[in-house]
Design an enzyme around this catalytic site. Structure first.
Site, mmCIF file in Angstrom:
data_model
loop_
_atom_site.group_PDB
_atom_site.id
_atom_site.type_symbol
_atom_site.label_atom_id
_atom_site.label_comp_id
_atom_site.label_asym_id
_atom_site.label_seq_id
_atom_site.Cartn_x
_atom_site.Cartn_y
_atom_site.Cartn_z
ATOM 1 N N LEU A 1 0.867 -1.174 0.000
ATOM 2 C CA LEU A 1 0.000 0.000 0.000
ATOM 3 C C LEU A 1 0.903 1.223 0.000
ATOM 4 C CD1 LEU A 1 -2.796 -0.742 2.638
ATOM 5 C CD2 LEU A 1 -3.152 -0.222 0.232
ATOM 6 N N ASP A 2 0.554 2.245 -0.781
ATOM 7 C CA ASP A 2 1.333 3.484 -0.788
ATOM 8 C C ASP A 2 1.359 4.105 0.606
ATOM 9 O OD1 ASP A 2 1.700 3.161 -3.494
ATOM 10 O OD2 ASP A 2 0.098 4.543 -4.070
ATOM 11 N N ARG A 3 2.355 4.946 0.854
ATOM 12 C CA ARG A 3 2.419 5.657 2.133
ATOM 13 C C ARG A 3 1.146 6.465 2.376
ATOM 14 N NH1 ARG A 3 7.468 6.172 4.620
ATOM 15 N NH2 ARG A 3 9.186 5.278 3.430
#
Length: 314
Positions: free
Chosen positions: A55-57
């Site tokens: 998951l992206d930051r």
């Protein structure tokens, strides 16, 4: 002898605990998936752990953590359908397609209504083609695209086929559209937001993103890192209560029990013919003691070949 035992115990503690199962971690915004994984791994004192797709930051939500033997089926969850709650901010485009990038362009929102947003979303339901963003982990000549993007280099990317199962508008305030997204693995929600923005003629980017489901885990009870820390303070018994069994990730797959003589050959890597077994696809394999042996695949001749086998507990 005492010193030898103490050294051995020290080495075992350094290696970590042998834990098997899945933890449904609620990843916070601002933390990378790998950082979240490492923090969870340390809290459990696990010898082996991995996650099932980054998951992206910017994003929060479901990040299944596989412990021990569960790492052998991480690909099952990696390739599973996903469910997201996203906020598409209309009227702007950014360099990254999300809130972390710099604003490239602003456009007026005149004529953009709830009805027009719903109509635009409907155009993207079903099989579609997506061009992967430059700010992604896809590799070009061994380098992730996002590293090239940071150097100001843009590479031509080939479109990829993905499937959007559901795209529902939950709310719209004239600027931000809250959207429920059901999609296949490999879908870029950032690209979807940009494409919807172009269809509306105003541009868009992802202002917020939360993953709510992955494969069999749809709207599950997730556990935060803060909760894990609190449980760890109570002791390993309390902490281990949140570990789900490996087969919880495989509930949608048919299960078959094989007698011990067949189980022996499966453990040797040999295919076996099981009466009344499914005629195609992948299956869960159980031994005569009802213990999960692993995963198998039905071959063209009807035999079942072992694909992922789990080590029996010590």
């Amino acid at each position: 002898k005492r010193q030898t035992r103490e050294r051995e115990m020290t080495r075992q503690r350094a290696k970590g605990r042998d834990l098997d199962g899945i933890v449904l971690l609620d990843k916070p915004v601002g933390l990378s998936s790998n950082d979240a994984l490492q923090r969870a791994k340390r809290l459990f004192g696990a010898r082996k752990a991995g996650h099932t797709g980054s998951l992206d930051r910017l994003a929060s939500g479901l990040l299944p953590i596989c412990l021990g033997e569960a790492t052998k089926i991480s690909g099952v969850l990696l390739n599973a359908d996903k469910h997201y709650l996203a906020t598409f901010r209309l009227g702007e485009r950014t360099t990254t397609g999300d809130a972390e990038g710099e604003v490239l362009e602003q456009r007026p929102l005149e004529g953009v209504t709830r009805q027009s947003v719903e109509a635009a979303l409907a155009r993207f339901i079903g099989p579609i083609e997506q061009v992967p963003p430059m700010h992604s982990a896809i590799k070009y000549q061994g380098k992730p695209l996002y590293k090239l993007a940071h150097q100001g280099i843009e590479i031509e990317r080939q479109p990829r086929s993905v499937v959007i199962h559901a795209l529902d508008l939950l709310g719209f305030d004239g600027r931000d559209a809250e959207v429920s997204v059901g999609c296949c693995e490999g879908t870029y929600v950032r690209t979807l937001a940009e494409d919807v923005g172009e269809a509306l003629g105003c541009g868009a980017y992802v202002a917020a993103l939360r993953r709510l489901g992955s494969g069999p885990y749809q709207s599950p009870a997730m556990v935060t890192l803060e909760r894990l820390e609190a449980l760890a303070a109570e002791g390993t018994a309390a902490l281990d209560e949140v570990i789900l069994p490996v087969e919880s990730a495989l509930e949608d797959w048919p299960g078959i029990r094989v007698p011990e003589d067949m189980a022996y050959y499966l453990r040797q890597g040999q295919a076996v013919l099981v009466p009344r077994a499914p005629t195609r696809g992948w299956v869960r394999l159980y031994g005569g003691d009802a213990r999960l042996l692993g995963l198998g695949e039905v071959l063209d001749d009807g035999r079942i070949a072992p694909r992922r086998l789990f080590h029996p507990p010590a």
